[in-house]
Design a protein around this motif. Sequence first.
Motif, short mmCIF file in Angstrom:
data_model
loop_
_atom_site.label_atom_id
_atom_site.label_comp_id
_atom_site.label_asym_id
_atom_site.label_seq_id
_atom_site.Cartn_x
_atom_site.Cartn_y
_atom_site.Cartn_z
N THR A 69 33.84 1.09 -45.29
CA THR A 69 33.02 -0.16 -44.71
C THR A 69 33.93 -0.86 -43.72
OG1 THR A 69 34.07 -1.76 -46.31
CG2 THR A 69 32.30 -0.46 -46.93
N ALA A 74 34.45 1.11 -50.48
CA ALA A 74 33.37 0.96 -51.63
C ALA A 74 33.26 2.24 -52.22
CB ALA A 74 32.17 0.41 -51.14
N GLN A 96 31.31 -0.55 -59.60
CA GLN A 96 31.57 -0.46 -58.27
C GLN A 96 32.91 -1.24 -57.93
OE1 GLN A 96 28.23 -3.19 -56.76
NE2 GLN A 96 27.01 -1.38 -56.79
N GLU A 98 35.91 -2.38 -54.96
CA GLU A 98 35.92 -2.67 -53.42
C GLU A 98 37.43 -2.76 -53.16
OE1 GLU A 98 33.82 -6.41 -52.89
OE2 GLU A 98 31.92 -5.25 -53.46
N TYR A 108 35.99 -5.64 -58.65
CA TYR A 108 35.22 -4.41 -59.31
C TYR A 108 34.10 -5.21 -60.19
CZ TYR A 108 38.03 -5.21 -63.60
OH TYR A 108 38.48 -5.81 -64.85
#
Length: 125
Positions: A69, A74, A96, A98, A108
């Motif tokens: 990103t 990500a 998820q 990052e 997260y």
Amino acid sequence: MSNEKNTSQSQGSREAQDSREPQETQTPNDRHAADGDRPTPMEVLRQARAQLAELTGLAPESVSSFEQTEDGWALDVEVLELARVPDTMSLMASYQVELDQQGQLTGYRRVRRYERGRADARGGR
């Protein structure tokens, strides 16, 4: 005695040889930080898995999504949350994750929980 002499001579020559060989003291992560370069995708994956495991205490099993990103990286990481017998009934979770441009975890969140043996009814996530 001759054996002791040979041993000490070989050790001395080995030490002299070792001192002539260049030694690398930086790890790959240190090199990237010093160079200002972004880590490679494989380094990011390894770092993300290790950092998530350390923070949550859960062992990552796979990375199901990965993208670069503007701010960093990500990922979606699948972890085992609760082991059950049979294994197909174990409780899994998708997180998820990052990371910044250097591969350091910035956040997260758990986005889904599911049984390992169940297919996704939604056709996607």
